[in-house]
Design a protein around this motif. Structure first.
Motif, PDB file in Angstrom:
ATOM      1  N   ALA A 263       0.834  -1.214   0.000  1.00 19.92           N
ATOM      2  CA  ALA A 263       0.000   0.000   0.000  1.00 19.92           C
ATOM      3  C   ALA A 263       0.864   1.258   0.000  1.00 19.92           C
ATOM      4  CB  ALA A 263      -0.942  -0.008   1.206  1.00 19.92           C
ATOM      5  N   ALA A 264       1.891   1.282   0.838  1.00 22.53           N
ATOM      6  CA  ALA A 264       2.771   2.450   0.917  1.00 22.53           C
ATOM      7  C   ALA A 264       3.528   2.657  -0.387  1.00 22.53           C
ATOM      8  CB  ALA A 264       3.740   2.302   2.083  1.00 22.53           C
ATOM      9  N   ALA A 265       4.030   1.573  -0.969  1.00 22.24           N
ATOM     10  CA  ALA A 265       4.798   1.682  -2.213  1.00 22.24           C
ATOM     11  C   ALA A 265       3.921   2.149  -3.368  1.00 22.24           C
ATOM     12  CB  ALA A 265       5.438   0.333  -2.546  1.00 22.24           C
ATOM     13  N   LEU A 266       2.718   1.585  -3.491  1.00 21.69           N
ATOM     14  CA  LEU A 266       1.817   2.012  -4.560  1.00 21.69           C
ATOM     15  C   LEU A 266       1.391   3.459  -4.368  1.00 21.69           C
ATOM     16  CD1 LEU A 266      -0.461  -1.130  -5.008  1.00 21.69           C
ATOM     17  CD2 LEU A 266       1.184  -0.220  -6.672  1.00 21.69           C
ATOM     18  N   ASP A 267       1.077   3.828  -3.147  1.00 24.89           N
ATOM     19  CA  ASP A 267       0.660   5.196  -2.867  1.00 24.89           C
ATOM     20  C   ASP A 267       1.752   6.198  -3.266  1.00 24.89           C
ATOM     21  OD1 ASP A 267      -1.170   7.207  -1.661  1.00 24.89           O
ATOM     22  OD2 ASP A 267       0.475   7.403  -0.212  1.00 24.89           O
ATOM     23  N   GLU A 268       2.971   5.909  -2.877  1.00 30.57           N
ATOM     24  CA  GLU A 268       4.087   6.803  -3.208  1.00 30.57           C
ATOM     25  C   GLU A 268       4.295   6.881  -4.726  1.00 30.57           C
ATOM     26  OE1 GLU A 268       8.876   6.764  -2.685  1.00 30.57           O
ATOM     27  OE2 GLU A 268       7.681   6.299  -0.903  1.00 30.57           O
ATOM     28  N   ALA A 269       4.250   5.737  -5.398  1.00 34.78           N
ATOM     29  CA  ALA A 269       4.469   5.704  -6.846  1.00 34.78           C
ATOM     30  C   ALA A 269       3.360   6.444  -7.600  1.00 34.78           C
ATOM     31  CB  ALA A 269       4.566   4.262  -7.322  1.00 34.78           C
ATOM     32  N   VAL A 270       2.128   6.300  -7.140  1.00 37.68           N
ATOM     33  CA  VAL A 270       1.005   6.979  -7.794  1.00 37.68           C
ATOM     34  C   VAL A 270       1.076   8.485  -7.552  1.00 37.68           C
ATOM     35  CG1 VAL A 270      -1.507   7.276  -7.720  1.00 37.68           C
ATOM     36  CG2 VAL A 270      -0.523   4.975  -7.801  1.00 37.68           C
ATOM     37  N   ARG A 271       1.338   8.880  -6.320  1.00 34.43           N
ATOM     38  CA  ARG A 271       1.338  10.311  -5.978  1.00 34.43           C
ATOM     39  C   ARG A 271       2.510  11.074  -6.562  1.00 34.43           C
ATOM     40  NH1 ARG A 271       0.972  10.156   0.139  1.00 34.43           N
ATOM     41  NH2 ARG A 271       2.225  11.992  -0.140  1.00 34.43           N
ATOM     42  N   PHE A 272       3.686  10.472  -6.568  1.00 34.79           N
ATOM     43  CA  PHE A 272       4.880  11.221  -6.944  1.00 34.79           C
ATOM     44  C   PHE A 272       5.426  10.870  -8.320  1.00 34.79           C
ATOM     45  CE2 PHE A 272       4.929  11.097  -2.243  1.00 34.79           C
ATOM     46  CZ  PHE A 272       4.675  12.433  -2.040  1.00 34.79           C
ATOM     47  N   GLY A 273       4.878   9.855  -8.952  1.00 35.89           N
ATOM     48  CA  GLY A 273       5.353   9.474 -10.280  1.00 35.89           C
ATOM     49  C   GLY A 273       4.631  10.257 -11.367  1.00 35.89           C
ATOM     50  N   SER A 274       5.137  10.115 -12.570  1.00 33.01           N
ATOM     51  CA  SER A 274       4.468  10.702 -13.726  1.00 33.01           C
ATOM     52  C   SER A 274       4.476   9.657 -14.833  1.00 33.01           C
ATOM     53  CB  SER A 274       5.179  11.980 -14.182  1.00 33.01           C
ATOM     54  OG  SER A 274       6.503  11.687 -14.553  1.00 33.01           O
ATOM     55  N   GLY A 275       3.494   9.670 -15.651  1.00 35.32           N
ATOM     56  CA  GLY A 275       3.397   8.663 -16.704  1.00 35.32           C
ATOM     57  C   GLY A 275       2.889   7.345 -16.154  1.00 35.32           C
ATOM     58  N   ASP A 276       3.010   6.311 -16.982  1.00 34.77           N
ATOM     59  CA  ASP A 276       2.539   4.981 -16.596  1.00 34.77           C
ATOM     60  C   ASP A 276       3.399   4.399 -15.486  1.00 34.77           C
ATOM     61  OD1 ASP A 276       0.613   5.187 -18.574  1.00 34.77           O
ATOM     62  OD2 ASP A 276       1.761   4.013 -20.029  1.00 34.77           O
ATOM     63  N   LEU A 277       2.798   3.537 -14.687  1.00 33.05           N
ATOM     64  CA  LEU A 277       3.483   2.862 -13.591  1.00 33.05           C
ATOM     65  C   LEU A 277       3.599   1.384 -13.939  1.00 33.05           C
ATOM     66  CD1 LEU A 277       4.621   2.772 -10.685  1.00 33.05           C
ATOM     67  CD2 LEU A 277       2.255   2.470  -9.893  1.00 33.05           C
ATOM     68  N   HIS A 278       4.829   0.894 -14.030  1.00 36.04           N
ATOM     69  CA  HIS A 278       5.091  -0.506 -14.323  1.00 36.04           C
ATOM     70  C   HIS A 278       5.311  -1.250 -13.010  1.00 36.04           C
ATOM     71  CE1 HIS A 278       5.825   0.075 -18.699  1.00 36.04           C
ATOM     72  NE2 HIS A 278       6.005   1.307 -18.273  1.00 36.04           N
ATOM     73  N   VAL A 279       4.672  -2.414 -12.863  1.00 36.24           N
ATOM     74  CA  VAL A 279       4.847  -3.241 -11.668  1.00 36.24           C
ATOM     75  C   VAL A 279       5.271  -4.634 -12.131  1.00 36.24           C
ATOM     76  CG1 VAL A 279       3.759  -4.215  -9.618  1.00 36.24           C
ATOM     77  CG2 VAL A 279       3.134  -1.909 -10.372  1.00 36.24           C
ATOM     78  N   ASP A 280       6.501  -5.005 -11.786  1.00 40.00           N
ATOM     79  CA  ASP A 280       7.058  -6.292 -12.172  1.00 40.00           C
ATOM     80  C   ASP A 280       6.757  -7.320 -11.085  1.00 40.00           C
ATOM     81  OD1 ASP A 280       8.548  -8.466 -12.980  1.00 40.00           O
ATOM     82  OD2 ASP A 280      10.408  -7.343 -13.259  1.00 40.00           O
ATOM     83  N   LEU A 281       6.011  -8.356 -11.454  1.00 39.02           N
ATOM     84  CA  LEU A 281       5.600  -9.400 -10.512  1.00 39.02           C
ATOM     85  C   LEU A 281       6.349 -10.712 -10.760  1.00 39.02           C
ATOM     86  CD1 LEU A 281       1.754  -8.737 -10.733  1.00 39.02           C
ATOM     87  CD2 LEU A 281       3.337  -7.919  -8.967  1.00 39.02           C
TER      88      LEU A 281
END
Length: 134
Positions: A56-74
């Motif tokens: 939750a913390a990692a996604l929140d930070e990436a969504v709030r402070f990132g720009s463009g698409d967000l890639h998540v490698d699983l």
């Protein structure tokens, strides 16, 4: 509850180019690594009740402070529960409001099935990519 403070980079993170990735959290259950090329997160381990706060913390930070698409490698994720999957679809919805997408790379087959069974494959901003991130 899991401690959310970042730890010192592991030998894996130190071996990588520091300009391309940064270890955010190293927990016994989940390791979260921030990547810049492509911009996103690489997750390693299990996503369940024990590691959900980290995700939750990692996604929140990436969504709030990132720009463009967000890639998540699983690629290195061994298990994702339904609540962890829901967090990713919620992040995708949030990103879609700004014309951005959450791109899941190497989504485990069980997770793809859960997404399909719950009707989340039509979530705005959510995309599945074949294979790991480059």
């Amino acid at each position: 509850m899991t401690d959310r403070r970042p730890l010192r980079p592991s030998s894996v993170a130190l071996a990588a180019d520091p300009a391309l990735e940064r270890l955010l959290w190293d927990d016994p259950f989940l390791r979260v690594i921030s990547t810049t090329c492509p911009p996103g997160l690489r997750l390693e381990g299990e996503i369940d009740l024990c590691s959900r706060d980290l995700l939750a913390a990692a996604l929140d930070e990436a969504v709030r402070f990132g720009s463009g698409d967000l890639h998540v490698d699983l690629t290195s994720v061994t298990f994702i529960d339904v609540a962890g999957t829901r967090m990713m679809t919620t992040a995708a919805k949030t990103l879609s409001r700004d014309g951005r997408r959450l791109l899941l790379h190497a989504t485990p087959p069980g997770t793809r099935k859960v997404i399909h069974l719950l009707g989340w494959e039509t979530t705005p901003g959510l995309m599945h990519c074949i294979g790991a991130m480059l």
